[in-house]
Design a protein around this motif. Sequence first.
Motif, PDB file in Angstrom:
ATOM      1  N   ASN A  69       5.305   2.902  -1.721  1.00  0.00           N
ATOM      2  CA  ASN A  69       5.568   3.272  -0.329  1.00  0.00           C
ATOM      3  C   ASN A  69       4.661   4.403   0.130  1.00  0.00           C
ATOM      4  O   ASN A  69       4.206   4.413   1.279  1.00  0.00           O
ATOM      5  N   HIS A  88       2.126   4.053   3.235  1.00  0.00           N
ATOM      6  CA  HIS A  88       2.157   5.019   4.345  1.00  0.00           C
ATOM      7  C   HIS A  88       0.781   5.644   4.554  1.00  0.00           C
ATOM      8  O   HIS A  88       0.310   5.771   5.696  1.00  0.00           O
ATOM      9  N   SER A 104      -1.487   5.042   7.919  1.00  0.00           N
ATOM     10  CA  SER A 104      -1.862   6.246   8.677  1.00  0.00           C
ATOM     11  C   SER A 104      -3.365   6.293   8.918  1.00  0.00           C
ATOM     12  O   SER A 104      -3.816   6.697   9.993  1.00  0.00           O
ATOM     13  N   LEU A 154       5.048  -0.506  10.054  1.00  0.00           N
ATOM     14  CA  LEU A 154       5.021  -0.070   8.657  1.00  0.00           C
ATOM     15  C   LEU A 154       5.734  -1.067   7.746  1.00  0.00           C
ATOM     16  O   LEU A 154       5.220  -1.427   6.684  1.00  0.00           O
TER      17      LEU A 154
END
Length: 137
Positions: A22, A26, A30, A91
């Motif tokens: 995760n 992320h 980003s 996401l």
Amino acid sequence: MSVELLDGATIVSFVEDEVAFNGSIHDRISNLDTNHDGFLSYSEIMKEFQSMRVFETHFGLDVKRDPDELAHVYHSFFEKFDHDANGAVDLEEFKMETKRMMLAMANGLGFLPVQMLLEEDSFLKKAVEREAMKINA
């Protein structure tokens, strides 16, 4: 880039480690989300797909592809990620599709290690680094 030993178990272990996987997801989303709206647009995710040059090369050699065919393939990729067909990848969608693809790679690799040339910031490189940290601990 670096040459690394990799097997299916290394990938599965990385994907099943929710904190490591995760965090990597992320970080990647980003970096790709250039307008910082929390979603990946078609153009934002296409930059990532095109940078991989999967369809523009054959065993490392440039290949001339029909631009319409490439556009169709990239649009199909985007649709795979955009599960709710709202024109943006969030996401959770990115994580689910990346996980599915990584587990498919793990299944294809099987249990015998192979040498692969890996990009420094790739998910596969992160899986190898995680495995190395476990061994060295």
